[in-house]
Design an enzyme around this catalytic site. Structure first.
Site, PDB file in Angstrom:
ATOM      1  N   HIS A  62      -4.176   7.801   1.484  1.00 20.18           N
ATOM      2  CA  HIS A  62      -4.608   8.641   0.358  1.00 20.18           C
ATOM      3  C   HIS A  62      -4.006  10.051   0.464  1.00 20.18           C
ATOM      4  CE1 HIS A  62      -7.333   7.216  -2.735  1.00 20.18           C
ATOM      5  NE2 HIS A  62      -7.715   8.452  -2.970  1.00 20.18           N
ATOM      6  N   LEU A  93       0.011   5.022  -7.619  1.00 22.91           N
ATOM      7  CA  LEU A  93       1.171   4.974  -6.724  1.00 22.91           C
ATOM      8  C   LEU A  93       1.079   3.773  -5.781  1.00 22.91           C
ATOM      9  CD1 LEU A  93       1.648   8.738  -5.792  1.00 22.91           C
ATOM     10  CD2 LEU A  93       3.237   7.291  -7.032  1.00 22.91           C
ATOM     11  N   GLY A 134      -4.073   5.750  -6.453  1.00 28.95           N
ATOM     12  CA  GLY A 134      -4.255   4.362  -6.851  1.00 28.95           C
ATOM     13  C   GLY A 134      -3.070   3.817  -7.625  1.00 28.95           C
TER      14      GLY A 134
END
Length: 513
Positions: free
Chosen positions: A337, A346, A344
Site C-alpha cells: 500500500h 494500481l 487498489g
C-alpha cells in the site's frame, strides 16, 4: 530458544488440528524459536495413527515420518515436506548464529538439503558463511517445482551447487504452493483457449469486443473502490490498462500511473507515502484508528517496490507461470500500500501488466479481470484478509496526532515474504471466468447486434445511433417496445414495423440470451 513440541496437541497457536498430532517442520521451528510471524496457511503435524486425514490447513503425516527434535532434522523436514517458506526462514535466520548453520552444513556438506539451506541463508542474509565451496556434486533446485511454483530457467550457484529458481529476490519473493486447485487450473492452458476462441472470430468483432471489455474493466476497477468515475476518467484509465505490459515497471512508472488514476489531485498527496498508512476506519468517539490492514512503513517503501519491480522482471525472464506471478505481484503491491490513494486500481493494473508482458492474453485484448472480481467481491475481500488479518497481531503501532498509525517494529519482511497460494487460486478463477464467459458473451452479443442492425435496415432506414437506442429499449423490456418508446422516441414506426422489429430482436438475440 524454547522447547521442541513433543506432546500431541489439538490446536497450535489457536489453529485447530483435524485430529490430535505433534506439530513438526515449520510449526516446530516457530514454536521452538518463538518466531513472531503470521502462521503459514498450511502446517504439518504427526498424527497418532497410520491413516490420518489431511485438510487445507494441516498436512497430517503418519508416525513413521516423525523427525528428530533437532534444528537440522526439523529444518530438513520442513523443506522436504513443506517447501521453501521464506517468511519463517527470514525470522529463523535472524535468531540463529552463523556458526549454527555452518555446523549444520558441515555435518552433511554434499547433502542436497544442507546445500539448499546453506544457499538460502546466504541469499537472505547477505552473509558469507565460513565454508568452502561445495565442489563437484549434483546440482539441485532450491525450490522443488513439484511443490511450489518456481522459475523454469534459474541460475546456477557454483558455490552451493544449486539452481536458484526462486521467483524473486531477497527484497520481494512471495511463494505459491502447487495446490490441487492450481495444478488443475494451470493444466487447462487458459491462454491457449483464449487464443483459440479469438482465432475463430472476425477481426472487426475482436476489435469491438476488446474496446468494450477494456472500458468495462476500467469502470469495474473503480466500482470495486465504490467510485463512479466520469466517462473521461474511465476512458483515461482504460487507456492505461491497454498500455500495460508495454514498458518495464519502475518507481517513476508507478507514480505516473497514480497520477492518472487519481485525476484531480488537489486533495490527495501524490507520490509515495511519507508516513504510516492503514486500511480501516476511525473510532467515532476517540478518533483512534481501527485498522483492517496496516501498510508497510514509509521508510521501507522504496526497497520493497524495488524488489517488486525486480520480481516482475525475473519471473518474466525466468519462465514463471504468468497468472501465479501476477497474483503474487499484485497482491504484494496492495499489501505494501505505497500510496495514500489509488493502490487498489494500481494493484489490479499490475495483473494486466504481468499477463500482457508474458503474452498470456491475445494481442490487443484485455481480460476484464476487474469485472470478474466485482462479481465476487466477498471472495476477493476474503482472499485479501487471509493474510492481512493474521498480520495485524504481529504489528506494533501507535496513533499519531493526525489519527494515522506509526509502526513501531520492523515489518518489512511481512510484505516481502508471504504465501500467495490463495491469491493465485482466486486470480486463476477470475481469468477462467473472463475467458469462458465474458469473452464469448461479448462476441455473441456483437454478432447478435450485427444481425439485428442489418435486419432493421431492411425494415426501415434508420441511423446507427438510433438502432443502438432501439436495441437498448428492447433489451430493457424483454424484447418489446415500451409504451413510452412507441409514443416518443420511435413514434415514427408503424404498428407493422414495430411488430417486425420486435420479432427481429427475438430472432437475433435468441442464441445470445
Amino acid at each position: 530458544m524454547g522447547e521442541w513440541p513433543s506432546q500431541a496437541v489439538n490446536d497450535f497457536r489457536g489453529r485447530l488440528l483435524p485430529e490430535t498430532g505433534t506439530p513438526v517442520g515449520y510449526a516446530a521451528l516457530i514454536a521452538a524459536y518463538g518466531l513472531a510471524i503470521p502462521l503459514p496457511p498450511r502446517l504439518t503435524a504427526i498424527a497418532e495413527r497410520h491413516h490420518p486425514v489431511a485438510t487445507t490447513a494441516w498436512n497430517m503425516l503418519t508416525p513413521r515420518h516423525r523427525p528428530a527434535s533437532t534444528l537440522a532434522a526439523q529444518l530438513t523436514f520442513a523443506i522436504k515436506w513443506e517447501g521453501v517458506d521464506l517468511s519463517v526462514l527470514a525470522q529463523l535466520f535472524r535468531v540463529l548464529a552463523p556458526d549454527t548453520i555452518a555446523d549444520l552444513v558441515r555435518a552433511t556438506p554434499t547433502g542436497a538439503f544442507a546445500r539448499r539451506i546453506w544457499f538460502l541463508y546466504e541469499w537472505m542474509t547477505g552473509d558469507r558463511l565460513d565454508l568452502p565451496d561445495a565442489g563437484k556434486v549434483r546440482l539441485v533446485d532450491v525450490v522443488d517445482p513439484n511443490q511450489q511454483f518456481a522459475l523454469a530457467d534459474g541460475e546456477v550457484s557454483t558455490r552451493h551447487r544449486v539452481v536458484n529458481n526462486l521467483p524473486g529476490t531477497p527484497r520481494f519473493c512471495p511463494m505459491i504452493r502447487r495446490s490441487p486447485v492450481l495444478v488443475a487450473a494451470a493444466a487447462k492452458k487458459l491462454d491457449e483457449r483464449a487464443r483459440g476462441q479469438i482465432g475463430r472470430v472476425r477481426p472487426d468483432l475482436v476489435a469491438r469486443a476488446a474496446a468494450f471489455l477494456l472500458l468495462n474493466d476500467s469502470k469495474s476497477s473503480f466500482a470495486i473502490e465504490g467510485e463512479q468515475p466520469s466517462s473521461t476518467r474511465a476512458i483515461r484509465w482504460g487507456q492505461a490498462i491497454a498500455e500495460a505490459g508495454q514498458t518495464r515497471l519502475s518507481l517513476p512508472e508507478f507514480d505516473r500511473l497514480q497520477r492518472i488514476v487519481i485525476g484531480d489531485a488537489r486533495f490527495v498527496r501524490l507520490g509515495l507515502r511519507d508516513e504510516g498508512g492503514f486500511v480501516g476506519v476511525h473510532d467515532r468517539e476517540t478518533g483512534d484508528p481501527i485498522p483492517d490492514h496496516v501498510s508497510a512503513r514509509a521508510q521501507d517503501l522504496e526497497d520493497l517496490l524495488t524488489g517488486l519491480v525486480d520480481y516482475a522482471a525475473r519471473t518474466l525472464q525466468g519462465g514463471h507461470d504468468p497468472v501465479a506471478a501476477a497474483a503474487a505481484l499484485a497482491f504484494g503491491f496492495v499489501y505494501i500500500h505505497p500510496y495514500v490513494d489509488g493502490n487498489g486500481r494500481l494493484h489490479r493494473w499490475l495483473i494486466h501488466h504481468v499477463l500482457a508482458a508474458a503474452a498470456y492474453n491475445p494481442p490487443g485484448l484485455v481480460f476484464p479481470v476487474s469485472a470478474a472480481i466485482l462479481r465476487h467481491l466477498d471472495t476477493y475481500r476474503s482472499v485479501l484478509e487471509s493474510y492481512s488479518r493474521p498480520l495485524l497481531s504481529e504489528i506494533e503501532w501507535r496513533r499519531t496526532s493526525s489519527g494515522n498509525v506509526e509502526v513501531l517494529n520492523d515489518t518489512a519482511d511481512y510484505y516481502r515474504f508471504f504465501d500467495a497460494t490463495a491469491h493465485a487460486e482466486f486470480l486463476y478463477a477470475c481469468v477462467e471466468q473472463t475467458i469462458e464467459q465474458d469473452l464469448p458473451a461479448e462476441v455473441a452479443f456483437l454478432e447478435a447486434f450485427d444481425r439485428f442492425s442489418l435486419g432493421v435496415q431492411e425494415i426501415v432506414d434508420m441511423p446507427a445511433d438510433q438502432v443502438e437506442l432501439l436495441q437498448k429499449f428492447l433489451q430493457q423490456n424483454d424484447g418489446r417496445l415500451s409504451q413510452r418508446a412507441r409514443t416518443r422516441e420511435f413514434a415514427a414506426l408503424t404498428a407493422d414495423e414495430t411488430a417486425q422489429v420486435e420479432q427481429l430482436y427475438r430472432d437475433s438475440f435468441r442464441a445470445e440470451q
